[in-house]
Scaffold this motif. Sequence first.
Motif, PDB file in Angstrom:
ATOM      1  N   GLU A  79       0.833  -1.203   0.000  1.00  0.00           N
ATOM      2  CA  GLU A  79       0.000   0.000   0.000  1.00  0.00           C
ATOM      3  C   GLU A  79       0.867   1.252   0.000  1.00  0.00           C
ATOM      4  OE1 GLU A  79      -3.672   1.397   2.740  1.00  0.00           O
ATOM      5  OE2 GLU A  79      -1.720   1.400   3.745  1.00  0.00           O
ATOM      6  N   LYS A  84      -3.301   5.658  -0.302  1.00  0.00           N
ATOM      7  CA  LYS A  84      -4.057   4.455   0.091  1.00  0.00           C
ATOM      8  C   LYS A  84      -4.318   3.510  -1.091  1.00  0.00           C
ATOM      9  CE  LYS A  84      -4.314   5.744   4.352  1.00  0.00           C
ATOM     10  NZ  LYS A  84      -3.225   5.372   5.198  1.00  0.00           N
ATOM     11  N   TRP A  86      -3.431   0.357  -3.404  1.00  0.00           N
ATOM     12  CA  TRP A  86      -2.784  -0.888  -3.023  1.00  0.00           C
ATOM     13  C   TRP A  86      -2.819  -1.894  -4.159  1.00  0.00           C
ATOM     14  CZ3 TRP A  86      -5.786  -5.322  -2.987  1.00  0.00           C
ATOM     15  CH2 TRP A  86      -7.174  -5.127  -3.039  1.00  0.00           C
TER      16      TRP A  86
END
Length: 172
Positions: A79, A84, A86
């Motif tokens: 990640e 954020k 991933w």
Amino acid sequence: MDLKYKRILNYITYTFFVMFFAGKLHAQKVEIGKTFKGKASYYHKKFSGRKTASGERLNNSGFTCAHKYFPFGTMIEVENPVTKKWVVVRVNDRGPFSKSRVLDLSYEAAKMLGMISKGIMSINAKVVGKDGEILLYREGSTEDNFQQIFSKDSLQVVVPYLPETSASKKKN
């Protein structure tokens, strides 16, 4: 005296090899759910097609990585802590050979994380599977997430049952 010295030397050599290989076997364990942080880099496109430590050819459009000691086939969720974003990658090579980095990612994985312009980036990572099988998945994951990620990978990756998305429901 010469025979005694030889036996002691053989004993020391034997003990060294046993300790060395026992340490390697211990390091090969995969602890599902283990998290780690560090810096990651990525393979330049020019490395595509070269053999990795696993014997597999590097597919820079796939989702693979190099790790120093995780067994080949270990699945790692990586990640970008800022955005954020991933991806899940499969270990198929050894490295990186820099003490300051924990992973070398394929070009496509790095691109999805938004690290191409940076080159090296801080990451959060979690071991989510082994032997190419994903055993843990992020809350909110769907079939479409994994279809998008692993459709380009050179080996088949096994994903557990995941909730269907509205897109996959429309196809049926």
